[in-house]
Design a protein around this motif. Sequence first.
Motif, PDB file in Angstrom:
ATOM      1  N   GLY A  36     -22.405 -13.385  19.708  1.00 50.24           N
ATOM      2  CA  GLY A  36     -21.010 -13.752  19.902  1.00 50.24           C
ATOM      3  C   GLY A  36     -20.410 -14.628  18.814  1.00 50.24           C
ATOM      4  O   GLY A  36     -19.304 -15.128  18.964  1.00 50.24           O
ATOM      5  N   ILE A  37     -21.123 -14.803  17.729  1.00 48.61           N
ATOM      6  CA  ILE A  37     -20.597 -15.599  16.619  1.00 48.61           C
ATOM      7  C   ILE A  37     -19.786 -14.668  15.726  1.00 48.61           C
ATOM      8  O   ILE A  37     -20.267 -13.607  15.331  1.00 48.61           O
ATOM      9  N   PRO A  38     -18.555 -15.047  15.404  1.00 48.18           N
ATOM     10  CA  PRO A  38     -17.683 -14.163  14.623  1.00 48.18           C
ATOM     11  C   PRO A  38     -18.261 -13.804  13.257  1.00 48.18           C
ATOM     12  O   PRO A  38     -19.111 -14.508  12.721  1.00 48.18           O
ATOM     13  N   SER A  39     -17.751 -12.727  12.715  1.00 54.10           N
ATOM     14  CA  SER A  39     -18.201 -12.286  11.394  1.00 54.10           C
ATOM     15  C   SER A  39     -17.261 -12.737  10.291  1.00 54.10           C
ATOM     16  O   SER A  39     -17.563 -12.577   9.119  1.00 54.10           O
ATOM     17  N   GLN A  40     -16.119 -13.311  10.667  1.00 52.40           N
ATOM     18  CA  GLN A  40     -15.167 -13.717   9.647  1.00 52.40           C
ATOM     19  C   GLN A  40     -14.905 -15.218   9.731  1.00 52.40           C
ATOM     20  O   GLN A  40     -14.515 -15.741  10.770  1.00 52.40           O
ATOM     21  N   PHE A  41     -15.124 -15.891   8.609  1.00 52.60           N
ATOM     22  CA  PHE A  41     -14.837 -17.311   8.472  1.00 52.60           C
ATOM     23  C   PHE A  41     -13.834 -17.465   7.344  1.00 52.60           C
ATOM     24  O   PHE A  41     -13.860 -16.711   6.375  1.00 52.60           O
ATOM     25  N   PHE A  42     -12.950 -18.456   7.460  1.00 48.68           N
ATOM     26  CA  PHE A  42     -11.856 -18.610   6.507  1.00 48.68           C
ATOM     27  C   PHE A  42     -11.977 -19.836   5.620  1.00 48.68           C
ATOM     28  O   PHE A  42     -11.229 -19.968   4.662  1.00 48.68           O
ATOM     29  N   GLN A  43     -12.887 -20.719   5.946  1.00 48.58           N
ATOM     30  CA  GLN A  43     -13.011 -21.938   5.155  1.00 48.58           C
ATOM     31  C   GLN A  43     -14.411 -22.491   5.343  1.00 48.58           C
ATOM     32  O   GLN A  43     -14.969 -22.425   6.433  1.00 48.58           O
ATOM     33  N   ASP A  44     -14.982 -23.029   4.275  1.00 51.29           N
ATOM     34  CA  ASP A  44     -16.244 -23.759   4.327  1.00 51.29           C
ATOM     35  C   ASP A  44     -15.950 -25.212   3.982  1.00 51.29           C
ATOM     36  O   ASP A  44     -15.170 -25.486   3.060  1.00 51.29           O
ATOM     37  N   ASN A  45     -16.558 -26.135   4.717  1.00 51.82           N
ATOM     38  CA  ASN A  45     -16.365 -27.561   4.488  1.00 51.82           C
ATOM     39  C   ASN A  45     -17.715 -28.219   4.238  1.00 51.82           C
ATOM     40  O   ASN A  45     -18.737 -27.787   4.777  1.00 51.82           O
ATOM     41  N   PRO A  80      -2.314 -21.589  17.394  1.00 54.05           N
ATOM     42  CA  PRO A  80      -3.067 -20.414  16.954  1.00 54.05           C
ATOM     43  C   PRO A  80      -4.040 -20.702  15.800  1.00 54.05           C
ATOM     44  O   PRO A  80      -4.642 -19.788  15.265  1.00 54.05           O
ATOM     45  N   MET A  81      -4.213 -21.967  15.454  1.00 54.88           N
ATOM     46  CA  MET A  81      -5.098 -22.332  14.341  1.00 54.88           C
ATOM     47  C   MET A  81      -6.425 -22.898  14.837  1.00 54.88           C
ATOM     48  O   MET A  81      -7.123 -23.588  14.110  1.00 54.88           O
ATOM     49  N   ASP A  82      -6.773 -22.609  16.101  1.00 55.28           N
ATOM     50  CA  ASP A  82      -8.028 -23.107  16.664  1.00 55.28           C
ATOM     51  C   ASP A  82      -9.207 -22.627  15.825  1.00 55.28           C
ATOM     52  O   ASP A  82      -9.153 -21.573  15.200  1.00 55.28           O
ATOM     53  N   GLN A  83     -10.251 -23.444  15.817  1.00 54.98           N
ATOM     54  CA  GLN A  83     -11.408 -23.158  14.970  1.00 54.98           C
ATOM     55  C   GLN A  83     -12.699 -23.112  15.777  1.00 54.98           C
ATOM     56  O   GLN A  83     -12.952 -23.989  16.597  1.00 54.98           O
ATOM     57  N   GLY A  84     -13.495 -22.089  15.489  1.00 55.21           N
ATOM     58  CA  GLY A  84     -14.902 -22.119  15.830  1.00 55.21           C
ATOM     59  C   GLY A  84     -15.616 -22.665  14.607  1.00 55.21           C
ATOM     60  O   GLY A  84     -15.157 -22.467  13.468  1.00 55.21           O
ATOM     61  N   LYS A  85     -16.712 -23.382  14.821  1.00 51.49           N
ATOM     62  CA  LYS A  85     -17.425 -24.004  13.702  1.00 51.49           C
ATOM     63  C   LYS A  85     -18.899 -23.630  13.759  1.00 51.49           C
ATOM     64  O   LYS A  85     -19.532 -23.712  14.808  1.00 51.49           O
ATOM     65  N   LEU A  86     -19.427 -23.250  12.621  1.00 50.77           N
ATOM     66  CA  LEU A  86     -20.858 -23.003  12.461  1.00 50.77           C
ATOM     67  C   LEU A  86     -21.368 -24.126  11.570  1.00 50.77           C
ATOM     68  O   LEU A  86     -21.064 -24.165  10.371  1.00 50.77           O
ATOM     69  N   VAL A  87     -22.102 -25.072  12.153  1.00 55.14           N
ATOM     70  CA  VAL A  87     -22.428 -26.320  11.460  1.00 55.14           C
ATOM     71  C   VAL A  87     -23.926 -26.455  11.210  1.00 55.14           C
ATOM     72  O   VAL A  87     -24.744 -25.959  11.981  1.00 55.14           O
ATOM     73  N   ARG A  88     -24.249 -27.150  10.098  1.00 52.52           N
ATOM     74  CA  ARG A  88     -25.646 -27.423   9.773  1.00 52.52           C
ATOM     75  C   ARG A  88     -25.728 -28.584   8.797  1.00 52.52           C
ATOM     76  O   ARG A  88     -24.743 -28.950   8.165  1.00 52.52           O
ATOM     77  N   VAL A  89     -26.912 -29.142   8.689  1.00 52.73           N
ATOM     78  CA  VAL A  89     -27.179 -30.248   7.777  1.00 52.73           C
ATOM     79  C   VAL A  89     -28.128 -29.747   6.697  1.00 52.73           C
ATOM     80  O   VAL A  89     -29.144 -29.120   7.004  1.00 52.73           O
ATOM     81  N   THR A  96     -13.558 -20.753  11.529  1.00 52.77           N
ATOM     82  CA  THR A  96     -12.925 -19.457  11.751  1.00 52.77           C
ATOM     83  C   THR A  96     -11.422 -19.464  11.497  1.00 52.77           C
ATOM     84  O   THR A  96     -10.765 -18.443  11.689  1.00 52.77           O
ATOM     85  N   ASN A  97     -10.884 -20.603  11.088  1.00 48.64           N
ATOM     86  CA  ASN A  97      -9.481 -20.705  10.728  1.00 48.64           C
ATOM     87  C   ASN A  97      -9.346 -21.809   9.694  1.00 48.64           C
ATOM     88  O   ASN A  97     -10.160 -22.730   9.664  1.00 48.64           O
ATOM     89  N   GLU A  98      -8.343 -21.714   8.862  1.00 52.57           N
ATOM     90  CA  GLU A  98      -8.119 -22.757   7.879  1.00 52.57           C
ATOM     91  C   GLU A  98      -7.603 -24.023   8.548  1.00 52.57           C
ATOM     92  O   GLU A  98      -7.010 -23.980   9.623  1.00 52.57           O
ATOM     93  N   TYR A  99      -7.845 -25.150   7.892  1.00 52.22           N
ATOM     94  CA  TYR A  99      -7.351 -26.433   8.386  1.00 52.22           C
ATOM     95  C   TYR A  99      -5.824 -26.425   8.424  1.00 52.22           C
ATOM     96  O   TYR A  99      -5.164 -25.960   7.500  1.00 52.22           O
TER      97      TYR A  99
END
Length: 182
Positions: A39-48, A66-75, A134-137
């Motif tokens: 269920g993790i999207p295949s399209q991301f719009f920004q990396d931070n 409409p600018m809500d974000q899903g985040k895939l995070v790691r250290v 999944t969305n830009e800031y």
Amino acid sequence: MKVETFPIVGPILITPDCFQDTRGFFLESYKSSSFGHHGIPSQFFQDNHSRSSKNVLRGLHFQSPPMDQGKLVRVIRGSVLDVIVDIRKSSSTFGHHLKVVLTDQNKNIFWVPPGFAHGFLTLEDDTDFLYKVTNEYSKAHEGGILFNDPSLGIDWGIDVKDAIVSDKDLVLPLLKDLESPF
């Protein structure tokens, strides 16, 4: 890869397969076909990428539709206590939180879907935290909850008076005062 789900529906903790030898290691930090099955999207719009000193506390942040974000995070260096709070009004776990520890050693990757406020506390100096969104800031859509709201009951593992927190994060509303957009 190992996938862990939680009593709060939506977030996923991924432990990637890591191949190590005398040269170092290799892992796939994102693969659309593998992550998509969960269920993790295949399209991301920004990396931070943030680097923080020990005891920096960032959050709890979200962006509204409409600018809500899903985040895939790691250290990738150091360690964090990563915390999310369910702010989905119709969720049976609204206001509940979840904590995971992400380190450069465990290499875990945490999926935070839209509808959650997100924050982290760095546990070491010079911690590098990466996240795909999944969305830009959008400043116009940013929101948050006060990290030490007593109603949340989050144990950050330190006296929060010792946390290094931005002025902006110190004035975020309590959960009871939040008009959740989710």
